[in-house]
Motif scaffolding. Structure first.
Motif, mmCIF file in Angstrom:
data_model
loop_
_atom_site.group_PDB
_atom_site.id
_atom_site.type_symbol
_atom_site.label_atom_id
_atom_site.label_comp_id
_atom_site.label_asym_id
_atom_site.label_seq_id
_atom_site.Cartn_x
_atom_site.Cartn_y
_atom_site.Cartn_z
ATOM 1 N N ASP A 5 0.852 -1.187 0.000
ATOM 2 C CA ASP A 5 0.000 0.000 0.000
ATOM 3 C C ASP A 5 0.890 1.241 0.000
ATOM 4 N N PHE A 6 1.676 1.377 -1.053
ATOM 5 C CA PHE A 6 2.652 2.456 -1.124
ATOM 6 C C PHE A 6 1.977 3.799 -1.376
ATOM 7 N N LYS A 7 2.466 4.811 -0.682
ATOM 8 C CA LYS A 7 1.951 6.169 -0.839
ATOM 9 C C LYS A 7 2.908 7.054 -1.629
ATOM 10 N N SER A 8 4.157 6.604 -1.800
ATOM 11 C CA SER A 8 5.146 7.400 -2.523
ATOM 12 C C SER A 8 6.173 6.497 -3.181
ATOM 13 N N VAL A 9 6.899 7.058 -4.126
ATOM 14 C CA VAL A 9 7.964 6.320 -4.798
ATOM 15 C C VAL A 9 9.070 5.996 -3.798
ATOM 16 N N ASP A 10 9.377 6.921 -2.919
ATOM 17 C CA ASP A 10 10.394 6.650 -1.888
ATOM 18 C C ASP A 10 10.008 5.429 -1.063
ATOM 19 N N GLU A 11 8.764 5.377 -0.647
ATOM 20 C CA GLU A 11 8.283 4.262 0.163
ATOM 21 C C GLU A 11 8.419 2.943 -0.600
ATOM 22 N N TYR A 12 8.097 2.965 -1.890
ATOM 23 C CA TYR A 12 8.242 1.760 -2.726
ATOM 24 C C TYR A 12 9.706 1.330 -2.795
ATOM 25 N N GLN A 13 10.570 2.260 -3.143
ATOM 26 C CA GLN A 13 11.980 1.937 -3.347
ATOM 27 C C GLN A 13 12.674 1.518 -2.055
ATOM 28 N N ASP A 14 12.217 2.035 -0.927
ATOM 29 C CA ASP A 14 12.825 1.704 0.361
ATOM 30 C C ASP A 14 12.596 0.254 0.779
ATOM 31 N N THR A 15 11.731 -0.466 0.081
ATOM 32 C CA THR A 15 11.470 -1.861 0.443
ATOM 33 C C THR A 15 12.502 -2.822 -0.148
ATOM 34 N N PHE A 16 13.436 -2.298 -0.944
ATOM 35 C CA PHE A 16 14.414 -3.153 -1.610
ATOM 36 C C PHE A 16 15.799 -2.994 -1.011
ATOM 37 N N GLY A 17 16.645 -4.001 -1.251
ATOM 38 C CA GLY A 17 18.032 -3.950 -0.808
ATOM 39 C C GLY A 17 18.795 -2.871 -1.551
ATOM 40 N N SER A 18 19.994 -2.572 -1.065
ATOM 41 C CA SER A 18 20.747 -1.418 -1.567
ATOM 42 C C SER A 18 21.040 -1.474 -3.067
ATOM 43 N N GLU A 19 21.430 -2.626 -3.598
ATOM 44 C CA GLU A 19 21.778 -2.697 -5.020
ATOM 45 C C GLU A 19 20.556 -2.442 -5.901
ATOM 46 N N LYS A 20 19.450 -3.090 -5.596
ATOM 47 C CA LYS A 20 18.215 -2.890 -6.379
ATOM 48 C C LYS A 20 17.709 -1.466 -6.195
ATOM 49 N N LYS A 21 17.809 -0.970 -4.962
ATOM 50 C CA LYS A 21 17.355 0.391 -4.666
ATOM 51 C C LYS A 21 18.157 1.419 -5.478
ATOM 52 N N GLU A 22 19.468 1.201 -5.628
ATOM 53 C CA GLU A 22 20.304 2.103 -6.435
ATOM 54 C C GLU A 22 19.885 2.085 -7.898
ATOM 55 N N ARG A 23 19.567 0.907 -8.423
ATOM 56 C CA ARG A 23 19.125 0.795 -9.817
ATOM 57 C C ARG A 23 17.783 1.502 -10.018
ATOM 58 N N LEU A 24 16.868 1.318 -9.072
ATOM 59 C CA LEU A 24 15.578 1.998 -9.146
ATOM 60 C C LEU A 24 15.756 3.516 -9.089
ATOM 61 N N ALA A 25 16.650 3.965 -8.223
ATOM 62 C CA ALA A 25 16.916 5.402 -8.098
ATOM 63 C C ALA A 25 17.509 5.963 -9.388
ATOM 64 N N ALA A 26 18.366 5.203 -10.045
ATOM 65 C CA ALA A 26 18.971 5.657 -11.311
ATOM 66 C C ALA A 26 17.896 5.821 -12.391
ATOM 67 N N ILE A 27 16.953 4.894 -12.432
ATOM 68 C CA ILE A 27 15.852 5.000 -13.400
ATOM 69 C C ILE A 27 14.981 6.202 -13.065
ATOM 70 N N ARG A 28 14.667 6.350 -11.797
ATOM 71 C CA ARG A 28 13.863 7.497 -11.353
ATOM 72 C C ARG A 28 14.539 8.809 -11.749
ATOM 73 N N ASN A 29 15.835 8.913 -11.518
ATOM 74 C CA ASN A 29 16.567 10.136 -11.871
ATOM 75 C C ASN A 29 16.560 10.386 -13.372
ATOM 76 N N ALA A 30 16.710 9.336 -14.165
ATOM 77 C CA ALA A 30 16.684 9.482 -15.626
ATOM 78 C C ALA A 30 15.329 10.006 -16.086
#
Length: 131
Positions: A5-30
């Protein structure tokens, strides 16, 4: 990923480990670099971006990240060569975790989707204003 029941992209991305979270953040930034005025939302419990309609979604899976966007024949034709190296379904492009992210391709897809949405919005009849 237990929470759904995510309310934000941060909340979604915070559920993953650091490596996956970094990849998600890179896509978000792009996406944000390419479409800085796009609205960032959670739709279907994954990150999505809106600009005159939905532009693109992304989500994490066990061994890849999926990019989902409303496919058009024109988009598929425009990026046919570059997309041919990836596994695709009817609704998603899979970016394997073992490979570098194609951030330039993602930016160009987002820019293309922006133009598609803008053209579609411009071609819709305008509603008459009430006096």
């Amino acid at each position: 990923m237990a929470k759904t029941d995510f309310k934000s992209v941060d909340e979604y991305q915070d559920t993953f480990g650091s490596e996956k979270k970094e990849r998600l953040a890179a896509i978000r930034n792009a996406i944000r670099e390419t479409a800085p005025d796009a609205e960032e939302v959670i739709s279907y419990q994954i990150p999505a971006y809106k600009h005159f309609g939905f532009l693109i979604y992304y989500s994490a899976a066990t061994n890849h990240i999926s990019l989902s966007y409303p496919y058009s024949e024109a988009l598929l034709a425009e990026f046919k060569t570059e997309l041919s190296g990836y596994k695709m379904s009817k609704s998603a492009l899979q970016l394997p975790d073992k490979d570098p992210l194609p951030l330039d391709l993602i930016k160009r897809i987002v820019a293309y989707r922006m133009k598609e949405n803008e053209l579609a919005a411009a071609s819709k009849p305008q509603k008459a204003k009430k006096k």
